[in-house]
Design an enzyme around this catalytic site. Structure first.
Site, PDB file in Angstrom:
ATOM      1  N   SER A  81      10.705   2.923   8.556  1.00 32.53           N
ATOM      2  CA  SER A  81      10.996   2.875  10.006  1.00 32.53           C
ATOM      3  C   SER A  81      11.752   1.607  10.417  1.00 32.53           C
ATOM      4  O   SER A  81      12.147   1.462  11.568  1.00 32.53           O
ATOM      5  CB  SER A  81       9.681   2.940  10.804  1.00 32.53           C
ATOM      6  OG  SER A  81       8.971   1.720  10.667  1.00 32.53           O
ATOM      7  N   GLY A 121       1.899  -1.040   3.579  1.00 36.79           N
ATOM      8  CA  GLY A 121       1.246  -2.340   3.361  1.00 36.79           C
ATOM      9  C   GLY A 121       1.948  -3.341   4.265  1.00 36.79           C
ATOM     10  O   GLY A 121       3.168  -3.312   4.403  1.00 36.79           O
ATOM     11  N   LYS A 122       1.154  -4.211   4.883  1.00 34.51           N
ATOM     12  CA  LYS A 122       1.768  -5.132   5.858  1.00 34.51           C
ATOM     13  C   LYS A 122       2.842  -5.995   5.191  1.00 34.51           C
ATOM     14  O   LYS A 122       3.917  -6.210   5.753  1.00 34.51           O
ATOM     15  CB  LYS A 122       0.691  -5.997   6.514  1.00 34.51           C
ATOM     16  CG  LYS A 122      -0.258  -5.153   7.363  1.00 34.51           C
ATOM     17  CD  LYS A 122      -1.291  -5.966   8.069  1.00 34.51           C
ATOM     18  CE  LYS A 122      -2.387  -5.082   8.640  1.00 34.51           C
ATOM     19  NZ  LYS A 122      -1.931  -4.041   9.573  1.00 34.51           N
ATOM     20  N   GLY A 130       4.033  -4.097  14.335  1.00 31.78           N
ATOM     21  CA  GLY A 130       3.755  -5.533  14.162  1.00 31.78           C
ATOM     22  C   GLY A 130       4.488  -6.074  12.935  1.00 31.78           C
ATOM     23  O   GLY A 130       4.981  -7.206  12.927  1.00 31.78           O
ATOM     24  N   ASP A 131       4.567  -5.261  11.897  1.00 33.27           N
ATOM     25  CA  ASP A 131       5.252  -5.701  10.677  1.00 33.27           C
ATOM     26  C   ASP A 131       6.758  -5.824  10.923  1.00 33.27           C
ATOM     27  O   ASP A 131       7.401  -6.742  10.414  1.00 33.27           O
ATOM     28  CB  ASP A 131       4.981  -4.713   9.539  1.00 33.27           C
ATOM     29  CG  ASP A 131       3.497  -4.603   9.241  1.00 33.27           C
ATOM     30  OD1 ASP A 131       2.793  -5.615   9.419  1.00 33.27           O
ATOM     31  OD2 ASP A 131       3.042  -3.511   8.863  1.00 33.27           O
ATOM     32  N   ASN A 136       0.844  -1.204   0.000  1.00 29.48           N
ATOM     33  CA  ASN A 136       0.000   0.000   0.000  1.00 29.48           C
ATOM     34  C   ASN A 136       0.867   1.236   0.000  1.00 29.48           C
ATOM     35  O   ASN A 136       2.012   1.188   0.488  1.00 29.48           O
ATOM     36  CB  ASN A 136      -0.840   0.101   1.293  1.00 29.48           C
ATOM     37  CG  ASN A 136      -1.863  -0.998   1.421  1.00 29.48           C
ATOM     38  OD1 ASN A 136      -2.374  -1.506   0.439  1.00 29.48           O
ATOM     39  ND2 ASN A 136      -2.154  -1.374   2.657  1.00 29.48           N
ATOM     40  N   GLY A 139       7.070   6.792   9.580  1.00 31.56           N
ATOM     41  CA  GLY A 139       7.115   6.091   8.301  1.00 31.56           C
ATOM     42  C   GLY A 139       6.837   4.618   8.513  1.00 31.56           C
ATOM     43  O   GLY A 139       6.848   4.130   9.651  1.00 31.56           O
ATOM     44  N   ARG A 176      10.527   5.635  15.217  1.00 35.09           N
ATOM     45  CA  ARG A 176      10.667   6.349  13.939  1.00 35.09           C
ATOM     46  C   ARG A 176       9.325   6.490  13.243  1.00 35.09           C
ATOM     47  O   ARG A 176       8.458   5.638  13.398  1.00 35.09           O
ATOM     48  CB  ARG A 176      11.574   5.551  13.008  1.00 35.09           C
ATOM     49  CG  ARG A 176      12.947   5.373  13.578  1.00 35.09           C
ATOM     50  CD  ARG A 176      13.710   4.408  12.736  1.00 35.09           C
ATOM     51  NE  ARG A 176      15.050   4.281  13.238  1.00 35.09           N
ATOM     52  CZ  ARG A 176      15.910   3.368  12.828  1.00 35.09           C
ATOM     53  NH1 ARG A 176      15.569   2.522  11.889  1.00 35.09           N
ATOM     54  NH2 ARG A 176      17.114   3.317  13.340  1.00 35.09           N
ATOM     55  N   GLY A 216       1.730  -5.378  22.680  1.00 31.35           N
ATOM     56  CA  GLY A 216       2.198  -3.992  22.715  1.00 31.35           C
ATOM     57  C   GLY A 216       3.261  -3.833  23.790  1.00 31.35           C
ATOM     58  O   GLY A 216       4.155  -4.678  23.932  1.00 31.35           O
TER      59      GLY A 216
HETATM   60  O1  RIB Z   1       0.619  -2.630   9.528  1.00 29.22           O
HETATM   61  C1  RIB Z   1       0.682  -1.318   9.025  1.00 29.22           C
HETATM   62  C2  RIB Z   1       0.212  -1.277   7.620  1.00 29.22           C
HETATM   63  O2  RIB Z   1      -1.148  -1.626   7.584  1.00 29.22           O
HETATM   64  C3  RIB Z   1       0.327   0.081   6.977  1.00 29.22           C
HETATM   65  O3  RIB Z   1       1.548   0.289   6.333  1.00 29.22           O
HETATM   66  C4  RIB Z   1      -0.881   0.133   6.070  1.00 29.22           C
HETATM   67  O4  RIB Z   1      -0.554   0.129   4.721  1.00 29.22           O
HETATM   68  C5  RIB Z   1      -1.763  -1.040   6.453  1.00 29.22           C
HETATM   69  O5  RIB Z   1      -1.786  -2.001   5.494  1.00 29.22           O
END
Ligand code: RIB
Length: 312
Positions: free
Chosen positions: A297, A42-43, A257-258, A14, A293, A291, A228
């Site tokens: 980040s 995007g995740k 989380g990503d 995304n 972004g 950070r 968290g």
């Molecule tokens: O986990 C964060 C992400 O979820 C963001 O970058 C956003 O694009 C959504 O998909």
């Protein structure tokens, strides 16, 4: 020479449209906010960058996904390329828009996200076939839930058939998917997703443990619930324990989380011990929240090593 395994990320891309604000408008109200920026996200994309920055060319990160034929798609691809991610299996489709996420960040770093998945909703069987073609050297596949359920089902089946370890971030939560989770190696819900998956309100270690046991019964080896700032709960056949996180002042938790999931994928190739892998993933995620972004980040390998040494 022995070739190192690949990290495959199959999923979403995304463009994040980020607004920093100190309050949310009521219905019919207009408010003036503080700052705006765009950030590739995007995740799936975030997780790929998190893994690639840690892999530091020791492992190749390959992305399978879809963008539209627009400026956001072009910018996202450029960014992934800059991060040394193999983008040869990202389809560019005419006349559909790249996924976007409209994100509001509050001064304490908390956020809310409204996503429109666009091209991600067209990730389909043809991409599962692409996975088949490039999976010979796959060491792990990392998945999220921003693609159609049917495609998720197909890719899970394919990866299981090929005995490729699967890490699934069940985000965002989608109903009626638990039936397809059987034989997943690692699942990483946050407390909200874990609550939805288990029907147990996850608010502390005890409830996390109960929910993790419930979720494990779907046929999953390892359940890792991220809580968290309250830490992590790990549940495997032999481990049932809480791991603390670091005390960090958060600027933005958008892609925390990503960061965790991407780092975990890298760490499972590097370590044989799940607790060591989780430790590394916590450190990577802690750095990312300091950070702004999304993809930008993510922590580099030397930063995570330094952070772990100085916080040990
Ligand atoms: O986990 C964060 C992400 O979820 C963001 O970058 C956003 O694009 C959504 O998909």
């Amino acid at each position: 020479m022995k070739q190192n395994k690949d990290i495959i990320v199959f999923g979403s891309l995304n463009m994040d449209l980020v607004v920093k604000t100190s309050k949310f408008p009521n219905l019919s109200e207009t408010i003036i906010c503080d700052e705006f920026y765009t950030s590739p996200g995007g995740k799936g994309g975030n997780q790929a960058v998190a893994a690639a920055r840690l892999a530091d060319n020791e492992y190749k990160v390959k992305f399978i996904g879809r963008v539209g034929d627009d400026i956001f798609g072009t910018d996202i691809l450029k960014n992934l390329l800059k991060e040394n991610i193999d983008i040869s299996n990202i389809e560019i489709t005419k006349n559909i828009s790249t996924g976007i996420a409209s994100i509001f960040i509050m001064p304490n770093g908390e956020n809310s996200v409204n996503a429109i998945y666009g091209a991600n909703s067209f990730v389909n069987e043809s991409q599962v076939n692409d996975f088949e073609k490039i999976s010979t050297n796959a060491g792990v596949i990392l998945l999220q839930q921003e693609i159609p359920n049917k495609t998720l089902d197909l890719i899970l089946k394919k990866a299981k058939k090929k005995f490729i370890p699967i890490i699934l971030d069940p985000a965002p939560y989608r109903e009626n998917l638990t039936g397809i989770y059987k034989n997943i190696n690692i699942i990483t819900p946050n407390e909200i997703e874990a609550s939805s998956l288990s029907n147990i309100e996850v608010k502390d270690s005890l409830s996390a443990k109960k929910a993790a046991r419930y979720i494990r019964n779907f046929g999953i080896d390892t359940v890792i619930i991220t809580l968290g700032s309250n830490g992590i709960w790990i549940e495997t056949e032999n481990i049932s324990e809480h791991v603390d996180t670091y005390k960090i002042k958060s600027k933005s938790s958008v892609a925390a989380g990503d960061a965790f999931n991407g780092a975990l994928a890298y760490a499972t190739l590097k370590n044989s011990n799940i607790i060591d892998s989780v430790d590394l993933a916590i450190a990577a995620s802690s750095i990312s929240v300091t950070r702004e972004g999304s993809q930008s980040s993510m922590a580099k390998r030397y930063e995570v090593e330094k952070f772990m040494q100085s916080n040990r």
